[in-house]
Write a protein that holds these residues in place. Structure first.
Motif, PDB file in Angstrom:
ATOM      1  N   ALA A  89       0.845  -1.196   0.000  1.00  0.00           N
ATOM      2  CA  ALA A  89       0.000   0.000   0.000  1.00  0.00           C
ATOM      3  C   ALA A  89       0.880   1.247   0.000  1.00  0.00           C
ATOM      4  CB  ALA A  89      -0.927   0.005   1.210  1.00  0.00           C
ATOM      5  N   ARG A  90       1.940   1.211   0.759  1.00  0.00           N
ATOM      6  CA  ARG A  90       2.859   2.349   0.825  1.00  0.00           C
ATOM      7  C   ARG A  90       3.510   2.611  -0.531  1.00  0.00           C
ATOM      8  NH1 ARG A  90       5.975   4.590   5.648  1.00  0.00           N
ATOM      9  NH2 ARG A  90       7.732   5.389   4.484  1.00  0.00           N
ATOM     10  N   ILE A  91       3.874   1.542  -1.221  1.00  0.00           N
ATOM     11  CA  ILE A  91       4.461   1.686  -2.562  1.00  0.00           C
ATOM     12  C   ILE A  91       3.447   2.308  -3.524  1.00  0.00           C
ATOM     13  CG2 ILE A  91       5.257   0.372  -4.571  1.00  0.00           C
ATOM     14  CD1 ILE A  91       6.637  -1.532  -2.547  1.00  0.00           C
ATOM     15  N   VAL A  92       2.201   1.873  -3.448  1.00  0.00           N
ATOM     16  CA  VAL A  92       1.156   2.451  -4.307  1.00  0.00           C
ATOM     17  C   VAL A  92       1.012   3.934  -4.019  1.00  0.00           C
ATOM     18  CG1 VAL A  92      -1.319   2.449  -4.839  1.00  0.00           C
ATOM     19  CG2 VAL A  92      -0.081   0.290  -4.638  1.00  0.00           C
ATOM     20  N   TYR A  93       0.965   4.310  -2.742  1.00  0.00           N
ATOM     21  CA  TYR A  93       0.833   5.729  -2.387  1.00  0.00           C
ATOM     22  C   TYR A  93       2.029   6.537  -2.897  1.00  0.00           C
ATOM     23  CZ  TYR A  93      -2.858   4.240   0.833  1.00  0.00           C
ATOM     24  OH  TYR A  93      -4.003   3.712   1.378  1.00  0.00           O
ATOM     25  N   ILE A  94       3.216   5.995  -2.786  1.00  0.00           N
ATOM     26  CA  ILE A  94       4.419   6.687  -3.263  1.00  0.00           C
ATOM     27  C   ILE A  94       4.369   6.844  -4.782  1.00  0.00           C
ATOM     28  CG2 ILE A  94       6.922   6.440  -3.567  1.00  0.00           C
ATOM     29  CD1 ILE A  94       6.938   5.143  -0.726  1.00  0.00           C
ATOM     30  N   LEU A  95       3.980   5.775  -5.489  1.00  0.00           N
ATOM     31  CA  LEU A  95       3.890   5.852  -6.946  1.00  0.00           C
ATOM     32  C   LEU A  95       2.832   6.860  -7.399  1.00  0.00           C
ATOM     33  CD1 LEU A  95       4.266   2.105  -7.973  1.00  0.00           C
ATOM     34  CD2 LEU A  95       5.929   3.954  -8.285  1.00  0.00           C
ATOM     35  N   VAL A  96       1.719   6.922  -6.684  1.00  0.00           N
ATOM     36  CA  VAL A  96       0.680   7.905  -7.023  1.00  0.00           C
ATOM     37  C   VAL A  96       1.218   9.323  -6.803  1.00  0.00           C
ATOM     38  CG1 VAL A  96      -1.565   8.839  -6.316  1.00  0.00           C
ATOM     39  CG2 VAL A  96      -1.286   6.375  -6.652  1.00  0.00           C
ATOM     40  N   GLY A  97       1.907   9.544  -5.716  1.00  0.00           N
ATOM     41  CA  GLY A  97       2.492  10.864  -5.452  1.00  0.00           C
ATOM     42  C   GLY A  97       3.536  11.252  -6.476  1.00  0.00           C
ATOM     43  N   LEU A  98       4.403  10.324  -6.844  1.00  0.00           N
ATOM     44  CA  LEU A  98       5.408  10.597  -7.876  1.00  0.00           C
ATOM     45  C   LEU A  98       4.746  10.859  -9.229  1.00  0.00           C
ATOM     46  CD1 LEU A  98       8.139   7.954  -6.982  1.00  0.00           C
ATOM     47  CD2 LEU A  98       8.277  10.440  -6.690  1.00  0.00           C
ATOM     48  N   SER A  99       3.666  10.139  -9.498  1.00  0.00           N
ATOM     49  CA  SER A  99       2.944  10.342 -10.749  1.00  0.00           C
ATOM     50  C   SER A  99       2.318  11.728 -10.801  1.00  0.00           C
ATOM     51  CB  SER A  99       1.860   9.282 -10.920  1.00  0.00           C
ATOM     52  OG  SER A  99       2.442   8.011 -11.038  1.00  0.00           O
ATOM     53  N   ALA A 100       1.787  12.180  -9.692  1.00  0.00           N
ATOM     54  CA  ALA A 100       1.211  13.529  -9.644  1.00  0.00           C
ATOM     55  C   ALA A 100       2.306  14.569  -9.881  1.00  0.00           C
ATOM     56  CB  ALA A 100       0.531  13.764  -8.303  1.00  0.00           C
ATOM     57  N   ALA A 101       3.465  14.369  -9.283  1.00  0.00           N
ATOM     58  CA  ALA A 101       4.587  15.284  -9.502  1.00  0.00           C
ATOM     59  C   ALA A 101       5.017  15.250 -10.968  1.00  0.00           C
ATOM     60  CB  ALA A 101       5.747  14.921  -8.583  1.00  0.00           C
ATOM     61  N   TRP A 102       5.028  14.067 -11.587  1.00  0.00           N
ATOM     62  CA  TRP A 102       5.416  13.917 -12.988  1.00  0.00           C
ATOM     63  C   TRP A 102       4.446  14.670 -13.906  1.00  0.00           C
ATOM     64  CZ3 TRP A 102       9.587  12.363 -15.508  1.00  0.00           C
ATOM     65  CH2 TRP A 102       9.490  12.076 -16.862  1.00  0.00           C
ATOM     66  N   GLN A 103       3.181  14.732 -13.539  1.00  0.00           N
ATOM     67  CA  GLN A 103       2.180  15.409 -14.366  1.00  0.00           C
ATOM     68  C   GLN A 103       2.358  16.926 -14.369  1.00  0.00           C
ATOM     69  OE1 GLN A 103       0.018  14.019 -16.514  1.00  0.00           O
ATOM     70  NE2 GLN A 103       1.004  12.103 -15.967  1.00  0.00           N
ATOM     71  N   ILE A 104       3.196  17.441 -13.496  1.00  0.00           N
ATOM     72  CA  ILE A 104       3.488  18.882 -13.498  1.00  0.00           C
ATOM     73  C   ILE A 104       4.258  19.254 -14.762  1.00  0.00           C
ATOM     74  CG2 ILE A 104       4.802  20.691 -12.314  1.00  0.00           C
ATOM     75  CD1 ILE A 104       4.088  19.274  -9.686  1.00  0.00           C
ATOM     76  N   ILE A 105       5.092  18.345 -15.272  1.00  0.00           N
ATOM     77  CA  ILE A 105       5.906  18.619 -16.464  1.00  0.00           C
ATOM     78  C   ILE A 105       5.027  18.951 -17.666  1.00  0.00           C
ATOM     79  CG2 ILE A 105       7.564  17.631 -18.090  1.00  0.00           C
ATOM     80  CD1 ILE A 105       8.701  16.041 -15.663  1.00  0.00           C
ATOM     81  N   PRO A 106       4.036  18.099 -18.027  1.00  0.00           N
ATOM     82  CA  PRO A 106       3.188  18.480 -19.174  1.00  0.00           C
ATOM     83  C   PRO A 106       2.385  19.754 -18.925  1.00  0.00           C
ATOM     84  CG  PRO A 106       2.840  16.164 -18.603  1.00  0.00           C
ATOM     85  CD  PRO A 106       3.736  16.756 -17.566  1.00  0.00           C
ATOM     86  N   LEU A 107       2.012  20.005 -17.690  1.00  0.00           N
ATOM     87  CA  LEU A 107       1.260  21.217 -17.380  1.00  0.00           C
ATOM     88  C   LEU A 107       2.072  22.454 -17.746  1.00  0.00           C
ATOM     89  CD1 LEU A 107      -1.108  22.762 -16.062  1.00  0.00           C
ATOM     90  CD2 LEU A 107       0.137  22.549 -13.910  1.00  0.00           C
ATOM     91  N   PHE A 108       3.317  22.516 -17.269  1.00  0.00           N
ATOM     92  CA  PHE A 108       4.152  23.674 -17.561  1.00  0.00           C
ATOM     93  C   PHE A 108       4.563  23.707 -19.027  1.00  0.00           C
ATOM     94  CE2 PHE A 108       4.905  23.767 -12.894  1.00  0.00           C
ATOM     95  CZ  PHE A 108       4.361  25.024 -12.690  1.00  0.00           C
ATOM     96  N   SER A 109       4.700  22.556 -19.639  1.00  0.00           N
ATOM     97  CA  SER A 109       5.020  22.494 -21.062  1.00  0.00           C
ATOM     98  C   SER A 109       3.882  23.097 -21.881  1.00  0.00           C
ATOM     99  CB  SER A 109       5.270  21.048 -21.469  1.00  0.00           C
ATOM    100  OG  SER A 109       5.452  20.945 -22.848  1.00  0.00           O
ATOM    101  N   ASP A 110       2.650  22.741 -21.537  1.00  0.00           N
ATOM    102  CA  ASP A 110       1.490  23.295 -22.243  1.00  0.00           C
ATOM    103  C   ASP A 110       1.354  24.788 -21.995  1.00  0.00           C
ATOM    104  OD1 ASP A 110       0.911  20.821 -23.261  1.00  0.00           O
ATOM    105  OD2 ASP A 110      -0.719  20.401 -21.842  1.00  0.00           O
TER     106      ASP A 110
END
Length: 74
Positions: free
Chosen positions: A41-62
């Motif tokens: 469960a902890r790994i899933v939460y960490i991956l979700v958090g990292l994924s949210a951080a990763w989605q910042i890149i396309p936001l600023f790119s757009d």
């Protein structure tokens, strides 16, 4: 790179739906599947958090390309 973006988006959606369940019904689906406080469960939460951080890149790119601003001029 496209695979990473799609995988990250899927995890962000899963995380959002999980938080919706927590907010509406006090039900944590990730904890129910993997066990509350478990390592998985902890790994899933960490991956979700990292994924949210990763989605910042396309936001600023757009935003930098003007695509984000173009959608606001309707």
């Amino acid at each position: 790179m496209k695979f990473i973006n799609i995988f990250a988006l899927i995890l962000v959606i899963v995380g959002g739906l999980n938080w919706g369940l927590v907010g509406l019904f006090s039900f944590d689906l990730v904890a129910a599947i993997f066990g509350a406080g478990s390592g998985l469960a902890r790994i899933v939460y960490i991956l979700v958090g990292l994924s949210a951080a990763w989605q910042i890149i396309p936001l600023f790119s757009d935003m930098g390309s003007g695509e984000f601003a173009a959608g606001q001029n309707r």
